[in-house]
Design a protein around this motif. Structure first.
Motif, PDB file in Angstrom:
ATOM      1  N   UNK A 167      36.196  50.995  33.498  1.00  0.00           N
ATOM      2  CA  UNK A 167      36.720  50.554  34.790  1.00  0.00           C
ATOM      3  C   UNK A 167      38.114  50.005  34.569  1.00  0.00           C
ATOM      4  N   UNK A 168      39.074  50.375  35.437  1.00  0.00           N
ATOM      5  CA  UNK A 168      40.454  49.928  35.233  1.00  0.00           C
ATOM      6  C   UNK A 168      41.162  49.684  36.552  1.00  0.00           C
ATOM      7  N   UNK A 169      42.220  48.885  36.471  1.00  0.00           N
ATOM      8  CA  UNK A 169      43.093  48.634  37.616  1.00  0.00           C
ATOM      9  C   UNK A 169      44.162  49.721  37.655  1.00  0.00           C
ATOM     10  N   UNK A 170      44.318  50.342  38.802  1.00  0.00           N
ATOM     11  CA  UNK A 170      45.259  51.440  38.955  1.00  0.00           C
ATOM     12  C   UNK A 170      46.688  50.922  39.133  1.00  0.00           C
ATOM     13  N   UNK A 171      47.627  51.644  38.561  1.00  0.00           N
ATOM     14  CA  UNK A 171      49.054  51.330  38.702  1.00  0.00           C
ATOM     15  C   UNK A 171      49.838  52.535  38.206  1.00  0.00           C
ATOM     16  N   UNK A 172      51.160  52.457  38.274  1.00  0.00           N
ATOM     17  CA  UNK A 172      51.995  53.544  37.790  1.00  0.00           C
ATOM     18  C   UNK A 172      51.835  53.727  36.283  1.00  0.00           C
ATOM     19  N   UNK A 173      51.355  52.716  35.593  1.00  0.00           N
ATOM     20  CA  UNK A 173      51.167  52.794  34.140  1.00  0.00           C
ATOM     21  C   UNK A 173      49.720  53.081  33.720  1.00  0.00           C
ATOM     22  N   UNK A 174      48.834  53.257  34.689  1.00  0.00           N
ATOM     23  CA  UNK A 174      47.422  53.494  34.362  1.00  0.00           C
ATOM     24  C   UNK A 174      47.193  54.983  34.077  1.00  0.00           C
TER      25      UNK A 174
ATOM     26  N   UNK B 180      36.502  41.768  41.438  1.00  0.00           N
ATOM     27  CA  UNK B 180      37.622  40.849  41.647  1.00  0.00           C
ATOM     28  C   UNK B 180      37.585  39.690  40.664  1.00  0.00           C
ATOM     29  N   UNK B 181      36.427  39.127  40.419  1.00  0.00           N
ATOM     30  CA  UNK B 181      36.328  37.999  39.493  1.00  0.00           C
ATOM     31  C   UNK B 181      36.729  38.395  38.081  1.00  0.00           C
ATOM     32  N   UNK B 182      36.401  39.615  37.688  1.00  0.00           N
ATOM     33  CA  UNK B 182      36.761  40.076  36.345  1.00  0.00           C
ATOM     34  C   UNK B 182      38.255  40.357  36.214  1.00  0.00           C
ATOM     35  N   UNK B 183      38.871  40.902  37.266  1.00  0.00           N
ATOM     36  CA  UNK B 183      40.236  41.429  37.149  1.00  0.00           C
ATOM     37  C   UNK B 183      41.281  40.652  37.947  1.00  0.00           C
ATOM     38  N   UNK B 184      40.912  39.537  38.571  1.00  0.00           N
ATOM     39  CA  UNK B 184      41.852  38.872  39.485  1.00  0.00           C
ATOM     40  C   UNK B 184      43.171  38.502  38.820  1.00  0.00           C
ATOM     41  N   UNK B 185      43.135  37.970  37.622  1.00  0.00           N
ATOM     42  CA  UNK B 185      44.379  37.583  36.945  1.00  0.00           C
ATOM     43  C   UNK B 185      45.247  38.803  36.644  1.00  0.00           C
ATOM     44  N   UNK B 186      44.620  39.887  36.273  1.00  0.00           N
ATOM     45  CA  UNK B 186      45.354  41.113  35.949  1.00  0.00           C
ATOM     46  C   UNK B 186      45.928  41.754  37.203  1.00  0.00           C
ATOM     47  N   UNK B 187      45.206  41.705  38.308  1.00  0.00           N
ATOM     48  CA  UNK B 187      45.722  42.266  39.568  1.00  0.00           C
ATOM     49  C   UNK B 187      46.996  41.538  39.974  1.00  0.00           C
ATOM     50  N   UNK B 188      47.000  40.221  39.834  1.00  0.00           N
ATOM     51  CA  UNK B 188      48.193  39.442  40.207  1.00  0.00           C
ATOM     52  C   UNK B 188      49.390  39.791  39.323  1.00  0.00           C
ATOM     53  N   UNK B 189      49.145  40.100  38.059  1.00  0.00           N
ATOM     54  CA  UNK B 189      50.234  40.453  37.147  1.00  0.00           C
ATOM     55  C   UNK B 189      50.742  41.868  37.402  1.00  0.00           C
ATOM     56  N   UNK B 190      49.823  42.796  37.587  1.00  0.00           N
ATOM     57  CA  UNK B 190      50.199  44.206  37.759  1.00  0.00           C
ATOM     58  C   UNK B 190      50.778  44.463  39.145  1.00  0.00           C
ATOM     59  N   UNK B 191      50.213  43.800  40.156  1.00  0.00           N
ATOM     60  CA  UNK B 191      50.656  43.978  41.541  1.00  0.00           C
ATOM     61  C   UNK B 191      50.989  42.609  42.143  1.00  0.00           C
TER      62      UNK B 191
END
Length: 280
Positions: free
Chosen positions: A216-223, A91-102
């Protein structure tokens, strides 16, 4: 023992074509070699199941932690990567990206700084916001002809993140089994369930199937990602699969299908989430 993310920083997270990181040598070489040498034998995964060429088998964290066929070192490693401490690192690594993607994640699932984690197949979503898994996985030997593991696709809409840590056998000289990161040529399209027609995507990056390599990646329709064909080899492909699963889909895969009913897609998604696991 350290986690795979112990020395990773936010600066290493890349935003395009979707949030991801690639880390070479995330673990000390000595630990990687021990994990490789103590990787469970193939029949731990397959049991009495008939084997096909390049077939995927996975052993969930819950099953691995209960099994006396998994070494103490591996049980400790699995337990560490289903812990609150590891989840906090993600979460600490990806929190900003999670908020943008989702952008609706925190209203639908929970505030990122307050999320509770549990272990998939042990805990339940009402008691945990994100269920973690740390699977030991194999793709069986390739016989007869080169074979693709899985081409361009996206993961289940209920997955928040996916991680792959490669533990290639030192004597494996085969080609392929590499991870491809791709993007759409325009808007998302070309879906058949979670699979995507190659005409609609282009490869951006290829991560070689090399030992001691983490993706490691954040999942989404574009992943969009896939695995290249493996050449004929007597060796299995070994990887440690990290999963963070939430109680609600993070995107609507059904809307991208052609001539597929919602009930058909729901059944298909359930099939995607099943793992082939022997009884021990």
């Amino acid at each position: 023992m350290q986690t795979l993310l112990e020395s990773v920083t936010k600066a290493q997270v890349l935003a395009e074509p979707f949030p991801h990181l690639v880390v070479s040598n995330p673990l000390p070489q000595e630990l990687c070699l021990r994990l490789t040498s103590e990787y469970p034998p193939l029949d731990t995964f397959t049991g009495d199941a008939p084997l096909a060429s390049n077939q995927r088998f996975s052993l969930s964290a819950t099953r691995a932690l209960e099994s006396n066929r998994i070494s103490p070192l591996w049980r400790e490693f699995v337990q560490l990567h289903t812990s609150e401490a590891f989840f906090s690192q993600v979460i600490k690594l990806f929190e900003d990206h999670i908020r943008l993607v989702h952008p609706c994640f925190e209203t639908q699932i929970g505030r990122l700084d307050e999320l509770r984690s549990g272990v998939r197949y042990t805990d339940e979503c009402p008691r945990a916001d994100v269920l973690l898994d740390a699977q030991l996985c194999v793709n069986t030997a390739v016989a007869g002809a080169p074979s693709a593991v899985r081409r361009a696709h996206v993961d289940s809409p209920n997955k928040l993140f996916t991680g792959l840590y490669y533990l290639r056998h030192p004597d494996d000289t085969s080609a392929g089994g590499d991870l491809e990161i791709a993007r759409f040529k325009g808007k998302p399209r070309g879906f058949k369930m979670a699979e995507i027609d190659d005409r609609y995507v282009e490869t951006v990056k290829t991560i070689k199937y090399r030992p001691n390599t983490l993706v490691l990646f954040i999942n989404s329709i574009r992943a969009v990602h896939g695995v290249t064909a493996r050449s004929v080899t007597p060796f299995s492909r070994h990887l440690f699969n990290l999963v963070g699963e939430v109680r609600k889909p993070l995107f609507d895969l059904e809307r991208y299908q052609k001539n597929r009913s919602r009930s058909y897609l729901a059944r298909s998604v359930r099939r995607m989430r099943r793992m082939v696991e022997p009884r021990m």
